[in-house]
Design a protein around this motif. Structure first.
Motif, PDB file in Angstrom:
ATOM      1  N   MET A 162       7.133 -13.434  50.757  1.00 60.22           N
ATOM      2  CA  MET A 162       6.994 -13.914  49.378  1.00 60.22           C
ATOM      3  C   MET A 162       6.173 -15.197  49.343  1.00 60.22           C
ATOM      4  O   MET A 162       6.368 -16.085  50.168  1.00 60.22           O
TER       5      MET A 162
ATOM      6  N   LEU B  79       5.887 -18.310  47.413  1.00 58.07           N
ATOM      7  CA  LEU B  79       6.624 -19.108  46.438  1.00 58.07           C
ATOM      8  C   LEU B  79       5.950 -20.450  46.154  1.00 58.07           C
ATOM      9  O   LEU B  79       6.583 -21.369  45.647  1.00 58.07           O
TER      10      LEU B  79
ATOM     11  N   SER C 154       9.268 -22.259  40.437  1.00 58.98           N
ATOM     12  CA  SER C 154      10.404 -21.345  40.547  1.00 58.98           C
ATOM     13  C   SER C 154      11.502 -21.850  39.618  1.00 58.98           C
ATOM     14  O   SER C 154      12.463 -22.506  40.059  1.00 58.98           O
TER      15      SER C 154
ATOM     16  N   SER D  10       8.600 -17.217  40.953  1.00 57.15           N
ATOM     17  CA  SER D  10       9.907 -16.579  41.110  1.00 57.15           C
ATOM     18  C   SER D  10      10.855 -17.163  40.080  1.00 57.15           C
ATOM     19  O   SER D  10      10.560 -18.184  39.457  1.00 57.15           O
TER      20      SER D  10
ATOM     21  N   ILE E 267       7.400 -10.654  39.829  1.00 50.50           N
ATOM     22  CA  ILE E 267       7.783 -11.819  40.628  1.00 50.50           C
ATOM     23  C   ILE E 267       9.175 -11.574  41.208  1.00 50.50           C
ATOM     24  O   ILE E 267       9.962 -10.784  40.658  1.00 50.50           O
ATOM     25  N   PRO E 268       9.525 -12.242  42.327  1.00 56.86           N
ATOM     26  CA  PRO E 268      10.864 -12.065  42.909  1.00 56.86           C
ATOM     27  C   PRO E 268      11.946 -12.711  42.057  1.00 56.86           C
ATOM     28  O   PRO E 268      11.701 -13.697  41.355  1.00 56.86           O
TER      29      PRO E 268
END
Length: 248
Positions: A4, A6, A10, A43, A76-77
């Protein structure tokens, strides 16, 4: 499986609730889509401190994770929070300890309020040893830093974590511009002035030689009775009922 990326924002969004204290899944879906649509968001961190993860049931947490995953549609995560406090909270709920702690806290509020009025003994008679140790701390700091002690103590206090300020900073960041962020933080700062000014004015009025003789005692009684009433309400109504009372 690719790692990922990042590098970016976030956000840790709050969890939206209805006026009845239930999780508002529709509102949370809108929050997820809104945040995911912003440039630079890599994220979403859900069910953290601001997300009330420790106070949701397992079913509510799983459903919230599911609606976030569906809302972002794989763009996105989604990082779901978990902590030891969650386990501790479950143990408290199942053992009945949470209710006991709630009643103890309510009793402490009632005792504090009635002690301010003068009906019950002062709490310092019960915790004199602890307060004595705390009272020696300024002298210890002054001995080490001399005249700079107040400045050092103020800096340490200012750097202490405050979830409310951090949430305000995150919201300011999400405005998307320097001007918007500055305007939001200016409003946040100005909103604290009435409360701080009221506390400062109240302290002066309670300790001033002219007003203490007639206004000070009345203010103390009013503050004490108000605090005791809050304690009674806390013991009578669960937290969820109090929240719905405040909202509606």
């Amino acid at each position: 499986m690719h790692p990922m990326d990042l590098r970016g924002l976030s956000p840790a969004p709050v969890t939206a609730f209805t006026r009845d204290g239930e999780v508002d899944y529709a509102a949370n879906t809108r929050i997820a889509k809104w945040l995911a649509s912003m440039d630079g968001v890599k994220s979403l961190v859900i069910l953290g401190h601001a997300g009330e993860g420790t106070f949701l049931t397992e079913e509510e947490r799983l459903k919230l994770i599911r609606i976030y995953v569906e809302a972002v549609n794989g763009e996105i995560p989604i990082i779901a929070g978990s902590s030891t406090m969650e386990i501790f909270g479950q143990l408290l709920r199942f053992s009945g300890g949470q209710e006991v702690l709630r009643l103890i806290a309510a009793a402490a509020l009632v005792w504090s309020g009635l002690s301010i009025v003068g009906i019950l003994p002062k709490i310092r008679r019960l915790d004199g040893g602890i307060m004595g140790m705390i009272g020696q701390m300024p002298a210890a700091i002054s001995g080490s830093f001399n005249a700079s002690a107040p400045l050092v103590a103020g800096i340490c206090w200012g750097l202490a974590p405050c979830a409310m300020v951090y949430n305000a900073l995150m919201t300011a960041m999400l405005t998307g511009s320097m001007a918007g962020g500055a305007l939001f933080m200016t409003g946040f700062g100005l909103a604290t002035i009435p409360a701080v000014a009221a506390v400062a004015a109240g302290a002066v009025m309670l300790t001033g030689s002219r007003t203490a003789r007639w206004l000070g005692p009345a203010l103390r009684r009013g503050a004490g009775l108000t605090l005791a009433a809050i304690g009674v309400l806390s013991a009578t109504f669960p937290a969820a009922s109090l929240a719905s009372l405040c909202l509606g």
